[in-house]
Motif scaffolding. Sequence first.
Motif, short mmCIF file in Angstrom:
data_model
loop_
_atom_site.label_atom_id
_atom_site.label_comp_id
_atom_site.label_asym_id
_atom_site.label_seq_id
_atom_site.Cartn_x
_atom_site.Cartn_y
_atom_site.Cartn_z
N GLU A 12 18.79 18.91 48.81
CA GLU A 12 18.22 19.48 50.03
C GLU A 12 19.18 19.27 51.20
OE1 GLU A 12 15.59 21.42 52.64
OE2 GLU A 12 15.90 21.48 50.48
N ARG A 13 19.79 18.12 51.29
CA ARG A 13 20.76 17.82 52.36
C ARG A 13 21.93 18.80 52.29
NH1 ARG A 13 21.67 13.71 55.87
NH2 ARG A 13 23.81 13.08 56.25
N ALA A 14 22.44 19.04 51.10
CA ALA A 14 23.54 19.98 50.92
C ALA A 14 23.11 21.40 51.30
CB ALA A 14 24.03 19.93 49.48
N ARG A 15 21.90 21.77 50.93
CA ARG A 15 21.39 23.11 51.25
C ARG A 15 21.30 23.31 52.76
NH1 ARG A 15 17.33 25.72 52.88
NH2 ARG A 15 15.93 23.97 53.11
N GLN B 170 41.32 20.72 62.39
CA GLN B 170 41.46 19.29 62.14
C GLN B 170 40.72 18.86 60.89
OE1 GLN B 170 40.03 17.53 65.73
NE2 GLN B 170 41.85 18.06 66.89
N HIS B 171 39.70 19.61 60.52
CA HIS B 171 38.90 19.29 59.35
C HIS B 171 38.64 20.56 58.55
CE1 HIS B 171 37.91 16.18 62.29
NE2 HIS B 171 37.76 15.40 61.25
N SER B 172 38.72 20.45 57.25
CA SER B 172 38.36 21.57 56.39
C SER B 172 36.84 21.57 56.19
CB SER B 172 39.05 21.44 55.03
OG SER B 172 38.48 20.37 54.29
N HIS B 173 36.35 22.65 55.62
CA HIS B 173 34.93 22.71 55.26
C HIS B 173 34.57 21.51 54.39
CE1 HIS B 173 31.17 24.39 53.58
NE2 HIS B 173 31.62 23.92 52.45
N ASP B 174 35.41 21.22 53.40
CA ASP B 174 35.14 20.10 52.49
C ASP B 174 35.13 18.77 53.22
OD1 ASP B 174 34.93 21.89 50.41
OD2 ASP B 174 36.93 21.48 49.61
N ASP B 175 36.05 18.57 54.17
CA ASP B 175 36.10 17.33 54.95
C ASP B 175 34.78 17.11 55.68
OD1 ASP B 175 38.81 16.99 54.27
OD2 ASP B 175 39.48 17.99 56.11
N VAL B 176 34.31 18.15 56.34
CA VAL B 176 33.07 18.06 57.12
C VAL B 176 31.88 17.84 56.19
CG1 VAL B 176 31.55 19.31 58.71
CG2 VAL B 176 34.03 19.45 58.98
N PHE B 177 31.84 18.57 55.09
CA PHE B 177 30.75 18.43 54.13
C PHE B 177 30.69 17.00 53.59
CE2 PHE B 177 29.10 18.83 49.75
CZ PHE B 177 27.84 19.32 50.03
N VAL B 178 31.83 16.43 53.21
CA VAL B 178 31.86 15.07 52.67
C VAL B 178 31.39 14.07 53.72
CG1 VAL B 178 33.43 13.23 51.90
CG2 VAL B 178 33.58 15.50 50.89
N GLU B 179 31.85 14.22 54.96
CA GLU B 179 31.43 13.30 56.02
C GLU B 179 29.92 13.36 56.23
OE1 GLU B 179 32.76 12.02 60.50
OE2 GLU B 179 34.17 13.06 59.19
N TYR B 180 29.37 14.57 56.21
CA TYR B 180 27.92 14.74 56.36
C TYR B 180 27.17 14.16 55.16
CZ TYR B 180 23.43 17.15 56.30
OH TYR B 180 22.10 17.44 56.23
N MET B 181 27.61 14.47 53.96
CA MET B 181 26.92 13.98 52.76
C MET B 181 27.01 12.46 52.63
SD MET B 181 25.39 16.52 51.42
CE MET B 181 24.92 15.91 49.80
N ARG B 182 28.08 11.88 53.15
CA ARG B 182 28.27 10.43 53.13
C ARG B 182 27.34 9.73 54.14
NH1 ARG B 182 34.21 9.99 53.79
NH2 ARG B 182 33.67 10.16 55.98
#
Length: 123
Positions: free
Chosen positions: A3-6, A25-37
């Motif tokens: 749900e968090r990822a969605r 400065q950040h890729s989509h993946d960078d931001v996604f990982v920081e949020y999911m972490r």
Amino acid sequence: MIERARLFLKAYPHFKDAMDLIGHQHSHDDVFVEYMRGDAWLFSSENAAGLMRIEVNPQGKTAEIWLAGGDLNELLTVLLPKIEVWAAKKGCRNVAHIGRNGWLKKMDEHGYQNGGSSMWREI
């Protein structure tokens, strides 16, 4: 976790332009990982989204509106009050945002002060 990822993927189009504006400065993946972490917090509505981080400095904590976009009026009237309550509960002394110049007048109407400009250049 799913749900968090969605929620992130649904909100991402709102703040993608902000990512481009600050110089990639950040890729989509960078931001996604920081949020999911759990190192970034998402506030979203139907037409706007803001991604938050907390910066700890010697004078206390600041809630930083790291990436934001979408409908500016919705961001300011729907999300900003929620962000401010959340920030206070997290023990932050203030809320800060570096955004486009057009946001300054609208942010001023909500009691925010101009803290200068952010500039960058690729080298």
